[in-house]
Write a protein that holds these residues in place. Structure first.
Motif, PDB file in Angstrom:
ATOM      1  N   ALA A   1      38.963  37.957  39.381  1.00 46.06           N
ATOM      2  CA  ALA A   1      39.422  37.459  38.235  1.00 46.06           C
ATOM      3  C   ALA A   1      40.546  38.233  37.613  1.00 46.06           C
ATOM      4  O   ALA A   1      41.747  37.946  37.087  1.00 46.06           O
ATOM      5  CB  ALA A   1      38.173  37.145  37.176  1.00 46.06           C
ATOM      6  N   ARG A   2      40.471  39.659  37.393  1.00 42.83           N
ATOM      7  CA  ARG A   2      41.292  40.371  37.006  1.00 42.83           C
ATOM      8  C   ARG A   2      42.759  40.449  37.698  1.00 42.83           C
ATOM      9  O   ARG A   2      43.594  40.397  37.245  1.00 42.83           O
ATOM     10  CB  ARG A   2      40.745  42.048  37.018  1.00 42.83           C
ATOM     11  N   MET A   3      42.403  40.428  38.889  1.00 41.10           N
ATOM     12  CA  MET A   3      43.679  40.391  39.783  1.00 41.10           C
ATOM     13  C   MET A   3      44.523  38.898  39.466  1.00 41.10           C
ATOM     14  O   MET A   3      45.853  39.072  39.477  1.00 41.10           O
ATOM     15  CB  MET A   3      43.509  40.439  41.137  1.00 41.10           C
ATOM     16  N   LEU A   4      43.780  38.104  39.377  1.00 44.35           N
ATOM     17  CA  LEU A   4      44.454  36.744  39.328  1.00 44.35           C
ATOM     18  C   LEU A   4      45.061  36.670  37.858  1.00 44.35           C
ATOM     19  O   LEU A   4      45.999  36.166  37.543  1.00 44.35           O
ATOM     20  CB  LEU A   4      43.257  35.462  39.295  1.00 44.35           C
ATOM     21  N   ASP A   5      44.517  37.342  36.809  1.00 40.11           N
ATOM     22  CA  ASP A   5      44.874  37.410  35.534  1.00 40.11           C
ATOM     23  C   ASP A   5      46.239  38.176  35.777  1.00 40.11           C
ATOM     24  O   ASP A   5      47.275  37.688  35.014  1.00 40.11           O
ATOM     25  CB  ASP A   5      43.890  37.999  34.506  1.00 40.11           C
TER      26      ASP A   5
ATOM     27  N   ARG B   1      34.811  36.635  40.977  1.00 40.27           N
ATOM     28  CA  ARG B   1      33.803  37.929  40.492  1.00 40.27           C
ATOM     29  C   ARG B   1      35.173  38.603  39.680  1.00 40.27           C
ATOM     30  O   ARG B   1      36.262  38.307  39.767  1.00 40.27           O
ATOM     31  CB  ARG B   1      33.869  38.866  41.794  1.00 40.27           C
ATOM     32  N   VAL B   2      34.555  39.598  38.812  1.00 41.08           N
ATOM     33  CA  VAL B   2      35.446  40.490  37.971  1.00 41.08           C
ATOM     34  C   VAL B   2      36.276  40.788  38.464  1.00 41.08           C
ATOM     35  O   VAL B   2      37.668  40.892  38.016  1.00 41.08           O
ATOM     36  CB  VAL B   2      34.525  41.396  37.304  1.00 41.08           C
TER      37      VAL B   2
ATOM     38  N   ILE C   1      42.287  28.184  40.416  1.00 45.55           N
ATOM     39  CA  ILE C   1      40.818  28.277  40.105  1.00 45.55           C
ATOM     40  C   ILE C   1      40.466  28.860  38.865  1.00 45.55           C
ATOM     41  O   ILE C   1      41.343  29.634  38.432  1.00 45.55           O
ATOM     42  CB  ILE C   1      40.462  28.914  41.559  1.00 45.55           C
ATOM     43  N   SER C   2      39.423  28.483  38.245  1.00 42.14           N
ATOM     44  CA  SER C   2      39.262  29.104  36.805  1.00 42.14           C
ATOM     45  C   SER C   2      38.658  30.572  37.097  1.00 42.14           C
ATOM     46  O   SER C   2      37.711  30.818  38.072  1.00 42.14           O
ATOM     47  CB  SER C   2      38.060  28.152  36.288  1.00 42.14           C
ATOM     48  N   THR C   3      38.935  31.432  36.447  1.00 42.26           N
ATOM     49  CA  THR C   3      38.605  32.644  36.576  1.00 42.26           C
ATOM     50  C   THR C   3      36.835  32.811  36.246  1.00 42.26           C
ATOM     51  O   THR C   3      36.447  33.731  36.848  1.00 42.26           O
ATOM     52  CB  THR C   3      39.334  33.681  35.690  1.00 42.26           C
ATOM     53  N   SER C   4      36.275  32.079  35.677  1.00 42.46           N
ATOM     54  CA  SER C   4      34.963  31.988  35.557  1.00 42.46           C
ATOM     55  C   SER C   4      34.245  31.654  36.440  1.00 42.46           C
ATOM     56  O   SER C   4      32.938  32.168  36.760  1.00 42.46           O
ATOM     57  CB  SER C   4      34.628  30.822  34.619  1.00 42.46           C
ATOM     58  N   ARG C   5      34.877  31.309  37.795  1.00 39.76           N
ATOM     59  CA  ARG C   5      34.173  31.201  39.102  1.00 39.76           C
ATOM     60  C   ARG C   5      34.463  32.353  39.923  1.00 39.76           C
ATOM     61  O   ARG C   5      34.188  32.126  41.209  1.00 39.76           O
ATOM     62  CB  ARG C   5      34.816  29.701  39.527  1.00 39.76           C
TER      63      ARG C   5
END
Length: 110
Positions: free
Chosen positions: A87-91, A83-84, A77-81
Motif C-alpha cells: 500500500a505504501r509503494m502504491l501511494d 499489505r502495508v 486496486i484499493s490500498t485497503s486490500r
C-alpha cells in the motif's frame, strides 16, 4: 488510447468537440504527456500490425492488451486490500504521478 499516435494530441470527449464546433470555437489541441503518447504509439502499433515491438522481443496484441489490463488493475486496486508495504509503494507511485490515488476513482466500476 488517450491520444492520437500521429499528432501526439490528447483525444477529447466527443461532446466537448461537438459543442465547440456548434459554438464556432473549436476545441484547441492539447499535447499528450510523453509517457501517454509512448504507450498509445505502442498500442496503435499492436492494433494495426498485430504485435508491439518491445526492447526484448515482439509481443502479440493479445498479450499486450493483457499486460495493460493487468497494469491498470494493479494501480487502481484499493490500498485497503493490500499489505502495508504494498500500500505504501502504491501511494508513492500515485504521488510521483501527480494524480490522486486510483486516478480519482472513488467507487470501482467496470
Amino acid at each position: 488510447m488517450l491520444s492520437c499516435p500521429d499528432h501526439g494530441c490528447l483525444l477529447e470527449p466527443e461532446g466537448t468537440v461537438r459543442i465547440g464546433h456548434l459554438l464556432g470555437a473549436p476545441t484547441p489541441a492539447r499535447p499528450a504527456p510523453e509517457p501517454v503518447a509512448a504507450v498509445d504509439r505502442l498500442t496503435w502499433e499492436a492494433l494495426t500490425i498485430g504485435a508491439v515491438t518491445l526492447p526484448a522481443r515482439p509481443v502479440h496484441l493479445g498479450v499486450w492488451l493483457r499486460l495493460l489490463r493487468t497494469l491498470i488493475d494493479e494501480v487502481s486496486i484499493s490500498t485497503s486490500r493490500l499489505r502495508v508495504t504494498s500500500a505504501r509503494m502504491l501511494d508513492q507511485i500515485w504521488e510521483a504521478s501527480g494524480y490522486p490515488p486510483r486516478g480519482g476513482i472513488t467507487v470501482w466500476r467496470p
